[in-house]
Design an enzyme around this catalytic site. Structure first.
Site, short mmCIF file in Angstrom:
data_model
loop_
_atom_site.label_atom_id
_atom_site.label_comp_id
_atom_site.label_asym_id
_atom_site.label_seq_id
_atom_site.Cartn_x
_atom_site.Cartn_y
_atom_site.Cartn_z
N HIS A 109 45.54 50.46 40.62
CA HIS A 109 44.74 49.85 39.55
C HIS A 109 44.97 50.56 38.22
O HIS A 109 44.30 51.53 37.89
CB HIS A 109 43.25 49.93 39.93
CG HIS A 109 42.36 49.14 39.02
ND1 HIS A 109 41.20 48.56 39.45
CD2 HIS A 109 42.46 48.83 37.70
CE1 HIS A 109 40.61 47.93 38.43
NE2 HIS A 109 41.36 48.09 37.36
N ARG A 116 49.24 47.26 29.51
CA ARG A 116 49.04 46.57 28.22
C ARG A 116 50.22 45.74 27.74
O ARG A 116 50.05 44.87 26.88
CB ARG A 116 48.66 47.56 27.11
CG ARG A 116 47.45 48.43 27.43
CD ARG A 116 46.21 47.62 27.71
NE ARG A 116 45.01 48.45 27.84
CZ ARG A 116 43.89 48.06 28.43
NH1 ARG A 116 43.82 46.85 28.97
NH2 ARG A 116 42.85 48.87 28.49
N ASP A 160 41.95 53.15 37.43
CA ASP A 160 41.61 52.16 36.41
C ASP A 160 42.01 52.67 35.02
O ASP A 160 41.26 52.55 34.04
CB ASP A 160 40.13 51.80 36.45
CG ASP A 160 39.78 50.57 35.60
OD1 ASP A 160 40.72 49.89 35.14
OD2 ASP A 160 38.59 50.30 35.40
N HIS A 185 46.34 49.78 33.87
CA HIS A 185 46.63 48.80 32.81
C HIS A 185 47.77 49.35 31.96
O HIS A 185 47.66 50.45 31.41
CB HIS A 185 45.39 48.56 31.96
CG HIS A 185 44.24 48.02 32.73
ND1 HIS A 185 43.97 46.68 32.82
CD2 HIS A 185 43.28 48.65 33.46
CE1 HIS A 185 42.89 46.49 33.58
NE2 HIS A 185 42.46 47.68 33.98
N ASP A 244 41.33 40.90 37.06
CA ASP A 244 40.64 42.13 36.67
C ASP A 244 40.32 42.14 35.18
O ASP A 244 41.15 41.78 34.35
CB ASP A 244 41.47 43.36 37.01
CG ASP A 244 40.74 44.64 36.65
OD1 ASP A 244 39.65 44.84 37.19
OD2 ASP A 244 41.25 45.40 35.81
#
Length: 428
Positions: free
Chosen positions: A59, A63, A304, A61, A151
């Site tokens: 998990h 971008r 995350d 990010h 998500d």
């Protein structure tokens, strides 16, 4: 290319270590032995430090595309390598969203070009993450995507989640869910509790998360889908997941380092470096998360990792975006604040970062044995330092842990037999 790692040790069980050398060849671990003497292209003296499987984070990010001022595939992958992660799974809240075969293929091309570690991308459940129209799950699943998720937003209707689970179950892919019921969100920006009242900021109730999990586990039971819950944050959510597992429903879950290590009382001012979604909850919730992780209700840890530009985070809780970075600080923080304080063992922590996420998603990674991928993290358990956000490889500096004193750090990371991070002073 042959690499030999000399003078290292691996963790075999709770309290059992093995001193060993490791031979790496053709992206795989060729041999593990007490001593390896054959010739190699590179010999690395590991200084007696701890050899672990490369960490797995399902998990994060990155971008890119669309948010390159916050992070890129290149910068995020380098941050992952510095944190000891060799496999990371990138969420689809990008622009464009990977919601079609074409955009998925474009993303995979960019990953293959720029990432120094293994990046497995998600595809979205709904088109443009809008929650209104299902993506073509059957066609997208033919591409090497990790799973399906929206998500960042919860799937608001049972009808849409049921349809998604049916499609995902048919192609043996997981539905990974950010659980948030917008109808009871009420513009909240932090946990609804003592601190939200003290700072006079709108709160997010625990029920906002747990009621959607309760709905979804019943839909997962109905469809036979593998349902995975992102970033669990409340004691009620832990209870629902525990009951669902007891009922034999295929539900799994993750928890973040920040929800394990912080709670609402960590927030002492309107500092958006403490703003994340789900928010930091009560001390009771924090304790329930740790208990759930130890007893197996929560399967593993995921960061995350959510980078943002500094000016975006400087605007306070009401207007700043949700999220903090976590790839480069996860192991040192968890080792310092959980293992060193006796709340969990080193063996348990390593399992939560390697073998457990691999097993949940049936990945051939997270192992340190002959024949396995040469994904390796070398840890100096005695290395003490102060977290400095300005030294991050990530473009994101948004962390509540800046200036925290920690011990234990990755000093060498190898991904598929290639050295992708090295802290020079630790290598002979």
């Amino acid at each position: 290319m042959k690499i030999i790692l000399k003078n290292t040790k691996r963790l075999l069980s709770q309290n059992e270590f093995q001193t060993c050398d490791v031979l790496i060849e053709d992206k795989k671990i060729k041999k593990i032995n007490n001593t390896i003497t054959e010739m190699a292209d590179q010999v690395i003296d590991c200084g007696g430090n701890l050899l672990l499987p490369g960490f797995i984070d399902v998990h994060i990010h990155l971008r890119e595309p669309g948010g390159e001022h916050k992070e890129t595939i290149e910068s995020g992958a380098k941050a992952a390598a510095r944190g000891g992660f060799t496999t990371v799974c990138a969420m689809p809240n990008t622009n464009p969203v990977p919601d079609r075969v074409e955009t998925v293929r474009n993303l995979l091309d960019k990953i293959n070009k720029d990432a120094v570690v293994r990046v497995l991308p998600y595809a979205s459940i709904t088109k443009n993450l809008a929650g209104k129209e299902l993506t073509n799950i059957k066609e997208i699943a033919k591409e090497p995507i990790f799973a399906f998720t929206d998500d960042g937003v919860g799937i608001q209707t049972a009808h849409m989640m049921l349809a998604a689970m049916k499609e995902a179950a048919a192609v043996n892919k997981a539905i990974v869910a950010h659980c948030e019921d917008n109808s009871i969100l009420y513009g909240g920006v932090l946990h609804e509790g003592d601190v939200s009242k003290k700072l006079n900021l709108p709160g997010i109730s625990s029920a906002c998360e747990s009621v959607q999990i309760a709905r979804d586990v019943l839909l997962a039971e109905m469809t036979g889908c593998h349902y995975h819950v992102c970033h669990v944050s409340t004691k009620e959510s832990v209870r629902v997941i525990r009951d669902a597992k007891k009922a034999g429903i295929h539900v799994t879950a993750e928890v973040t380092p920040h929800h394990l290590l912080l709670n609402e009382h960590s927030i002492i001012s309107d500092d958006a470096n403490y703003k994340m979604n789900p928010p930091l909850r009560s001390e009771e919730d924090q304790q329930a998360l740790l208990e759930g992780l130890i007893d197996g209700t929560i399967d593993f840890i995921a960061t995350d990792h959510a980078p943002h530009a500094e000016d975006e985070k400087a605007t306070g809780f009401l207007s700043a975006p949700f999220g903090i970075v976590g790839l480069e600080t996860a192991f040192p923080l968890l080792y310092t604040k959980l293992v060193k304080e006796g709340k969990m063992s080193l063996y348990q922590l390593v399992e939560c970062l390697t073998v457990k996420p691999a097993n949940v998603f049936q990945l051939p990674y997270g192992k340190l044995e002959e024949g396995s991928y040469a994904d390796i993290t070398l840890i100096d358990l005695n290395y003490e330092y102060t977290i400095d956000k300005h030294a991050f490889y990530s473009k994101g500096k948004n962390t509540p842990f800046h200036n925290d004193r920690v011990v234990g750090s990755p000093v060498l990371t190898i991904a598929e037999g290639k050295v992708v991070y090295e802290l020079e002073r630790h290598m002979a």
